[in-house]
Scaffold this motif. Structure first.
Motif, PDB file in Angstrom:
ATOM      1  N   ASP A 134     -10.409 -49.050  26.354  1.00 31.49           N
ATOM      2  CA  ASP A 134     -10.175 -49.061  27.800  1.00 31.49           C
ATOM      3  C   ASP A 134     -10.699 -50.356  28.422  1.00 31.49           C
ATOM      4  OD1 ASP A 134      -9.235 -47.874  30.189  1.00 31.49           O
ATOM      5  OD2 ASP A 134     -11.304 -47.331  30.705  1.00 31.49           O
ATOM      6  N   LEU A 135     -11.844 -50.831  27.962  1.00 33.40           N
ATOM      7  CA  LEU A 135     -12.381 -52.099  28.446  1.00 33.40           C
ATOM      8  C   LEU A 135     -11.453 -53.263  28.087  1.00 33.40           C
ATOM      9  CD1 LEU A 135     -14.669 -53.807  29.718  1.00 33.40           C
ATOM     10  CD2 LEU A 135     -15.672 -53.913  27.440  1.00 33.40           C
ATOM     11  N   TYR A 136     -10.986 -53.276  26.854  1.00 35.57           N
ATOM     12  CA  TYR A 136     -10.059 -54.342  26.438  1.00 35.57           C
ATOM     13  C   TYR A 136      -8.755 -54.277  27.233  1.00 35.57           C
ATOM     14  CZ  TYR A 136     -13.042 -55.389  22.431  1.00 35.57           C
ATOM     15  OH  TYR A 136     -14.085 -55.757  21.631  1.00 35.57           O
ATOM     16  N   ARG A 137      -8.293 -53.069  27.518  1.00 35.30           N
ATOM     17  CA  ARG A 137      -7.072 -52.927  28.311  1.00 35.30           C
ATOM     18  C   ARG A 137      -7.289 -53.451  29.728  1.00 35.30           C
ATOM     19  NH1 ARG A 137      -4.844 -49.328  31.854  1.00 35.30           N
ATOM     20  NH2 ARG A 137      -2.580 -49.208  31.791  1.00 35.30           N
ATOM     21  N   THR A 138      -8.456 -53.168  30.289  1.00 41.98           N
ATOM     22  CA  THR A 138      -8.765 -53.672  31.630  1.00 41.98           C
ATOM     23  C   THR A 138      -8.800 -55.199  31.636  1.00 41.98           C
ATOM     24  OG1 THR A 138     -10.032 -51.682  32.105  1.00 41.98           O
ATOM     25  CG2 THR A 138     -10.459 -53.596  33.493  1.00 41.98           C
ATOM     26  N   ASP A 157     -12.252 -46.555  18.894  1.00 45.69           N
ATOM     27  CA  ASP A 157     -13.147 -46.264  20.016  1.00 45.69           C
ATOM     28  C   ASP A 157     -12.354 -46.348  21.321  1.00 45.69           C
ATOM     29  OD1 ASP A 157     -15.253 -45.887  21.712  1.00 45.69           O
ATOM     30  OD2 ASP A 157     -16.295 -47.741  21.203  1.00 45.69           O
ATOM     31  N   PRO A 158     -11.856 -45.239  21.840  1.00 45.78           N
ATOM     32  CA  PRO A 158     -11.035 -45.275  23.060  1.00 45.78           C
ATOM     33  C   PRO A 158     -11.752 -45.852  24.282  1.00 45.78           C
ATOM     34  CG  PRO A 158     -10.786 -43.168  21.954  1.00 45.78           C
ATOM     35  CD  PRO A 158     -11.901 -43.897  21.262  1.00 45.78           C
ATOM     36  N   SER A 159     -13.057 -45.671  24.388  1.00 43.56           N
ATOM     37  CA  SER A 159     -13.752 -46.226  25.558  1.00 43.56           C
ATOM     38  C   SER A 159     -13.800 -47.758  25.494  1.00 43.56           C
ATOM     39  CB  SER A 159     -15.164 -45.666  25.667  1.00 43.56           C
ATOM     40  OG  SER A 159     -15.934 -46.024  24.540  1.00 43.56           O
ATOM     41  N   ALA A 160     -13.986 -48.311  24.306  1.00 43.83           N
ATOM     42  CA  ALA A 160     -13.935 -49.771  24.158  1.00 43.83           C
ATOM     43  C   ALA A 160     -12.517 -50.276  24.365  1.00 43.83           C
ATOM     44  CB  ALA A 160     -14.437 -50.190  22.785  1.00 43.83           C
ATOM     45  N   TRP A 215      -7.395 -54.786  21.982  1.00 44.49           N
ATOM     46  CA  TRP A 215      -7.111 -53.476  22.559  1.00 44.49           C
ATOM     47  C   TRP A 215      -6.420 -52.578  21.543  1.00 44.49           C
ATOM     48  CZ3 TRP A 215      -1.988 -52.123  24.761  1.00 44.49           C
ATOM     49  CH2 TRP A 215      -1.972 -50.825  25.292  1.00 44.49           C
TER      50      TRP A 215
END
Length: 88
Positions: free
Chosen positions: A53-57, A48-51, A41
């Protein structure tokens, strides 16, 4: 069976400790995964902020899983304790 309920108590104590140890083992198993997800993350955040976000989720889901496992283990450990009349 003994008058003080020792056999019943020993089974209950074994179950209590077994559930607590299982909860701690699940937590210990998931900690390296959380560390890896945290690093991914932080690495993806500036790129890549969208990626990110996935790692944060994924990180949050793993952390909630650890919290649930510990709460269930500690709750079972607390609820399966001996009744107050048998304590000394």
């Amino acid at each position: 069976m003994a008058d003080n309920g020792t056999p019943h108590r020993s089974y209950r104590d074994a179950i209590r400790w077994g559930l607590l140890i299982a909860a701690v083992a699940v937590t210990g198993f998931r900690v390296p995964q959380i560390w890896r997800e945290y690093r991914e993350w932080r690495y993806a955040l500036p790129i890549d902020p969208s990626a990110a976000d996935l790692y944060r989720t994924e990180l949050m889901v793993s952390m909630v899983g650890i919290a649930v496992a510990l709460c269930v283990g500690l709750g079972a450990f607390y609820l399966l304790r001996s009744p107050a009349k048998n304590r000394r």
